[in-house]
Design a protein around this motif. Structure first.
Motif, PDB file in Angstrom:
ATOM      1  N   GLU A   1       3.250  27.651  37.563  1.00  0.00           N
ATOM      2  CA  GLU A   1       4.383  27.390  38.439  1.00  0.00           C
ATOM      3  C   GLU A   1       5.689  27.583  37.681  1.00  0.00           C
ATOM      4  N   LEU A   2       5.711  27.063  36.457  1.00  0.00           N
ATOM      5  CA  LEU A   2       6.896  27.195  35.601  1.00  0.00           C
ATOM      6  C   LEU A   2       7.214  28.662  35.335  1.00  0.00           C
ATOM      7  N   ASP A   3       6.148  29.429  35.015  1.00  0.00           N
ATOM      8  CA  ASP A   3       6.333  30.849  34.725  1.00  0.00           C
ATOM      9  C   ASP A   3       6.889  31.594  35.935  1.00  0.00           C
ATOM     10  N   SER A   4       6.316  31.330  37.109  1.00  0.00           N
ATOM     11  CA  SER A   4       6.765  32.088  38.272  1.00  0.00           C
ATOM     12  C   SER A   4       8.199  31.690  38.637  1.00  0.00           C
TER      13      SER A   4
ATOM     14  N   GLU B   1      13.931  33.089  38.543  1.00  0.00           N
ATOM     15  CA  GLU B   1      15.264  32.838  38.020  1.00  0.00           C
ATOM     16  C   GLU B   1      15.855  34.080  37.343  1.00  0.00           C
ATOM     17  N   SER B   2      15.035  34.743  36.536  1.00  0.00           N
ATOM     18  CA  SER B   2      15.588  35.896  35.823  1.00  0.00           C
ATOM     19  C   SER B   2      15.829  37.064  36.783  1.00  0.00           C
ATOM     20  N   ARG B   3      14.940  37.222  37.769  1.00  0.00           N
ATOM     21  CA  ARG B   3      15.158  38.257  38.783  1.00  0.00           C
ATOM     22  C   ARG B   3      16.443  37.973  39.563  1.00  0.00           C
TER      23      ARG B   3
END
Ligand code: C2E
Ligand code: MG
Ligand code: MG
Ligand code: MG
Length: 276
Positions: free
Chosen positions: A4-7, A12-14
């Motif tokens: 979940e954190l990764d996605s 966020e970066s996108r």
């Protein structure tokens, strides 16, 4: 949890990339005067046209942007894009259209927003009364006194202010009295119950009275049916906005409505309300 954190980090970066690479777009929803049927202003609503995720709605990225500190950048992008659109409609012969933009309560945490508003107006030479800011009263305004001071500075620029989602969350009447807003937007949750809940009808009637006593215009949000519109007219609401008039649409689609100006037939509504 890690997944979940990764996605979330990816999103966020996108999103950071999206702001600077023209992936955000504004849609516009008409705000109509109930007594004349005229389109008097429009609300700008941001969408994210993402190559990876498809078309995303604010519910899917605004709170993330607030959490990661990107909300002021969005606010600035929206303000500039709205002013650019106001100018281009004016140049296309549609007159000066008033556009309402949503302001996150977090943007009222610093007076930098005053310059952002002034810069956006100046960049495109927009008369200040063509820009409206919708502000939601929430507990996330950590320093209400400072927010009020900033709101007054924005007001001094000549822009129009509206209180969004009124009636849900944190609506302090003492604060309302000091809030220099021209419009009170009745939250759509009350409008939804208008035709079947006496309680909702009483609440809406009271909010409209409150707006009138404070010399504000009452605008009902989320009007989906003719019956809701009729009840609102009966209760003395000034303006409506909602799917019944139009969904939020692209700027090109909105232009078609701007050219016809009158988007509702008020006679139909009036007749129906006055008949026994
Ligand atoms: P809001 O400002 O209260 O905007 C009204 C929302 O109700 C919009 O959802 C609109 O599409 C939707 N709506 C309009 N008419 C109807 C109707 O008849 N029925 C129903 N069920 N819904 C209707 P949207 O565009 O998904 O925006 C959701 C929220 O996201 C907005 O609520 C606003 O708080 C926030 N938002 C939108 N654009 C921006 C922005 O540029 N900046 C910031 N900070 N927040 C934004
Ligand atoms: Mg709004
Ligand atoms: Mg809102
Ligand atoms: Mg609202």
């Amino acid at each position: 949890m890690q997944q979940e954190l990764d996605s979330r980090r990816l999103l966020e970066s996108r999103f950071r990339y999206a702001i600077s690479h023209n992936e955000l777009v504004l849609h516009y929803q008409p705000q109509v005067d109930l007594s004349t049927g005229m389109l008097v202003s429009v609300e700008a609503l941001v969408r994210w046209q993402s190559p990876d995720y498809g078309l995303l709605y604010p519910d899917e990225f605004i709170s993330m942007a607030e959490e990661v500190g990107l909300i002021c950048e969005i606010g600035q992008w929206v303000m500039l894009a709205a002013c650019q659109q106001i100018l281009s409609w004016q140049q296309a012969g549609m007159g000066w259209v008033r556009v309402a933009v949503n302001v996150s309560p977090l943007e009222l945490g610093s007076d930098a927003i005053v310059d952002r508003v002034a810069d956006a107006l100046a960049s495109y030479g927009i008369p200040p009364e063509c820009l409206e800011l919708e502000i939601t009263e929430t507990l996330s305004i950590s320093d209400p006194e400072m927010a009020l001071a900033i709101i007054n500075q924005i007001k001094a620029l000549g822009v129009v202010l509206a209180i969004d989602d009124f009636g849900v969350g944190y609506s302090n009447l003492g604060y309302l009295k000091r809030f220099p807003a021209e419009r009170l937007k009745i939250d759509q949750s009350f409008v939804r119950g208008l035709s079947h809940s006496a309680h909702d009808k009483a609440i809406v009637a009271t909010i409209i009275q409150l707006a009138r006593s404070l010399s504000m215009q009452a605008l009902a949000e989320g009007v989906e049916t003719e019956q809701e519109a009729k009840i609102l007219l009966e209760l003395g609401a000034h303006l409506i906005q909602g799917y019944w008039v139009s969904r939020p649409v692209s700027s090109t689609d909105l232009e078609v409505m701007l050219r016809q100006a009158c988007v509702l037939d008020p006679k139909q509504l009036q007749g129906a309300v006055n008949s026994p």
